[in-house]
Design a protein around this motif. Sequence first.
Motif, PDB file in Angstrom:
ATOM      1  N   ILE A  76       0.820  -1.204   0.000  1.00  0.00           N
ATOM      2  CA  ILE A  76       0.000   0.000   0.000  1.00  0.00           C
ATOM      3  C   ILE A  76       0.850   1.249   0.000  1.00  0.00           C
ATOM      4  O   ILE A  76       0.366   2.336  -0.219  1.00  0.00           O
ATOM      5  CB  ILE A  76      -0.986   0.005   1.191  1.00  0.00           C
ATOM      6  CG1 ILE A  76      -0.247  -0.166   2.505  1.00  0.00           C
ATOM      7  CG2 ILE A  76      -2.047  -1.041   1.001  1.00  0.00           C
ATOM      8  CD1 ILE A  76      -1.084   0.062   3.717  1.00  0.00           C
ATOM      9  N   CYS A  77       2.150   1.075   0.231  1.00  0.00           N
ATOM     10  CA  CYS A  77       3.151   2.128   0.081  1.00  0.00           C
ATOM     11  C   CYS A  77       2.816   3.424   0.805  1.00  0.00           C
ATOM     12  O   CYS A  77       2.708   4.487   0.201  1.00  0.00           O
ATOM     13  CB  CYS A  77       3.417   2.399  -1.399  1.00  0.00           C
ATOM     14  SG  CYS A  77       3.973   0.962  -2.294  1.00  0.00           S
ATOM     15  N   LYS A  92      -7.296   2.832   2.061  1.00  0.00           N
ATOM     16  CA  LYS A  92      -5.864   2.938   2.340  1.00  0.00           C
ATOM     17  C   LYS A  92      -5.619   3.021   3.845  1.00  0.00           C
ATOM     18  O   LYS A  92      -4.692   2.407   4.366  1.00  0.00           O
ATOM     19  CB  LYS A  92      -5.283   4.160   1.633  1.00  0.00           C
ATOM     20  CG  LYS A  92      -3.772   4.207   1.664  1.00  0.00           C
ATOM     21  CD  LYS A  92      -3.227   5.354   0.868  1.00  0.00           C
ATOM     22  CE  LYS A  92      -3.080   4.950  -0.570  1.00  0.00           C
ATOM     23  NZ  LYS A  92      -2.312   5.922  -1.353  1.00  0.00           N
ATOM     24  N   LYS A  93      -6.457   3.757   4.542  1.00  0.00           N
ATOM     25  CA  LYS A  93      -6.308   3.859   5.996  1.00  0.00           C
ATOM     26  C   LYS A  93      -6.639   2.532   6.671  1.00  0.00           C
ATOM     27  O   LYS A  93      -5.955   2.118   7.611  1.00  0.00           O
ATOM     28  CB  LYS A  93      -7.180   4.978   6.537  1.00  0.00           C
ATOM     29  CG  LYS A  93      -6.686   6.347   6.111  1.00  0.00           C
ATOM     30  CD  LYS A  93      -7.542   7.458   6.656  1.00  0.00           C
ATOM     31  CE  LYS A  93      -6.997   8.797   6.163  1.00  0.00           C
ATOM     32  NZ  LYS A  93      -7.774   9.918   6.652  1.00  0.00           N
ATOM     33  N   LEU A  94      -7.670   1.850   6.179  1.00  0.00           N
ATOM     34  CA  LEU A  94      -8.017   0.540   6.719  1.00  0.00           C
ATOM     35  C   LEU A  94      -6.904  -0.466   6.445  1.00  0.00           C
ATOM     36  O   LEU A  94      -6.554  -1.261   7.319  1.00  0.00           O
ATOM     37  CB  LEU A  94      -9.334   0.040   6.118  1.00  0.00           C
ATOM     38  CG  LEU A  94      -9.795  -1.341   6.558  1.00  0.00           C
ATOM     39  CD1 LEU A  94     -10.063  -1.368   8.049  1.00  0.00           C
ATOM     40  CD2 LEU A  94     -11.022  -1.762   5.782  1.00  0.00           C
ATOM     41  N   ALA A 158      -8.374  -3.422  -2.685  1.00  0.00           N
ATOM     42  CA  ALA A 158      -9.308  -2.355  -3.055  1.00  0.00           C
ATOM     43  C   ALA A 158      -8.577  -1.038  -3.271  1.00  0.00           C
ATOM     44  O   ALA A 158      -8.897  -0.276  -4.188  1.00  0.00           O
ATOM     45  CB  ALA A 158     -10.377  -2.203  -1.978  1.00  0.00           C
ATOM     46  N   THR A 159      -7.572  -0.759  -2.462  1.00  0.00           N
ATOM     47  CA  THR A 159      -6.779   0.456  -2.618  1.00  0.00           C
ATOM     48  C   THR A 159      -6.020   0.434  -3.938  1.00  0.00           C
ATOM     49  O   THR A 159      -6.004   1.430  -4.669  1.00  0.00           O
ATOM     50  CB  THR A 159      -5.785   0.595  -1.447  1.00  0.00           C
ATOM     51  OG1 THR A 159      -6.520   0.683  -0.235  1.00  0.00           O
ATOM     52  CG2 THR A 159      -4.915   1.818  -1.601  1.00  0.00           C
ATOM     53  N   GLU A 163      -6.615   3.061  -7.041  1.00  0.00           N
ATOM     54  CA  GLU A 163      -5.537   3.887  -7.591  1.00  0.00           C
ATOM     55  C   GLU A 163      -5.343   3.621  -9.072  1.00  0.00           C
ATOM     56  O   GLU A 163      -5.043   4.546  -9.831  1.00  0.00           O
ATOM     57  CB  GLU A 163      -4.246   3.652  -6.811  1.00  0.00           C
ATOM     58  CG  GLU A 163      -4.284   4.273  -5.435  1.00  0.00           C
ATOM     59  CD  GLU A 163      -2.998   4.073  -4.659  1.00  0.00           C
ATOM     60  OE1 GLU A 163      -2.033   3.508  -5.222  1.00  0.00           O
ATOM     61  OE2 GLU A 163      -2.963   4.488  -3.496  1.00  0.00           O
ATOM     62  N   GLU A 164      -5.524   2.383  -9.504  1.00  0.00           N
ATOM     63  CA  GLU A 164      -5.434   2.090 -10.932  1.00  0.00           C
ATOM     64  C   GLU A 164      -6.560   2.762 -11.703  1.00  0.00           C
ATOM     65  O   GLU A 164      -6.352   3.282 -12.801  1.00  0.00           O
ATOM     66  CB  GLU A 164      -5.467   0.575 -11.172  1.00  0.00           C
ATOM     67  CG  GLU A 164      -4.184  -0.115 -10.796  1.00  0.00           C
ATOM     68  CD  GLU A 164      -4.273  -1.633 -10.926  1.00  0.00           C
ATOM     69  OE1 GLU A 164      -5.363  -2.159 -11.277  1.00  0.00           O
ATOM     70  OE2 GLU A 164      -3.262  -2.286 -10.662  1.00  0.00           O
TER      71      GLU A 164
END
Length: 178
Positions: A76-77, A92-94, A158-159, A163-164
Motif C-alpha cells: 500500500i506504500c 488505504k487507511k483501513l 481495493a486500494t 488507484e489504478e
Amino acid sequence: MARNIGPLVCLSVMVMDVIAGILGIQAEIAQNKVKHLKAWIIECRDPSYQAFKLGLAAAVLLALAHTIGNLLGGCICLGSKQDFTKATTANKKLAFGSLILSWITLALGFSLLIVGTMANSKSRKSCTLAHGRVLSIGGIICFFHGLFTVAYYVSAKATIRDEEKRRNPTNQAGHPPA
C-alpha cells in the motif's frame, strides 16, 4: 485473462489461522496431561513431545498465513505520516491499520507459540518459572491474526484497484472518456 484469486487467498489464510489456533489450544491440552509439580511460581514439568509438535505446527502455519496474506496483498506504500494523512480513500487507511494489527498479532502469537513449544522441548526437563497457558493464548491470537490479515488483503487490493482506476480512467467499453 485475469482471474480473481481474492476469495481463495482469504479462505486459505483464514483456514490456516484457524487450524493454527486449534493446534495451539490442543498443544496446551497435551502439555497439561504430563506430570508436573508446581510450587508458587516455580514449576517442574516433564516435556510433552506431542505439545512440542503441535506448537511447532501452529507457529509454522501462523507464519505461512502471514506471509501469504502480505505477499499477495501487495504494497500500500505509505511512507510517512504525511502520506497517511493525505490518503484519499478509507481503504488505504483501513489497509494500513489492519497491516499494523496483523504484524502485532503475528509477533504476539508467534512469540507465545514458540515460548510454549520450547518449554516442551526434550532438552527442557528442569524446573523453571511457570508458563501459564502460553500455548492456548497464542492459539487464540491466531484467530485474530486471521481476521486482521484478511482485512489487510481485501483493503489493500481495493486500494490498488482504486488507484489504478484513478490513474487510468476508462468507461464501460474500455475506452478513455471523450
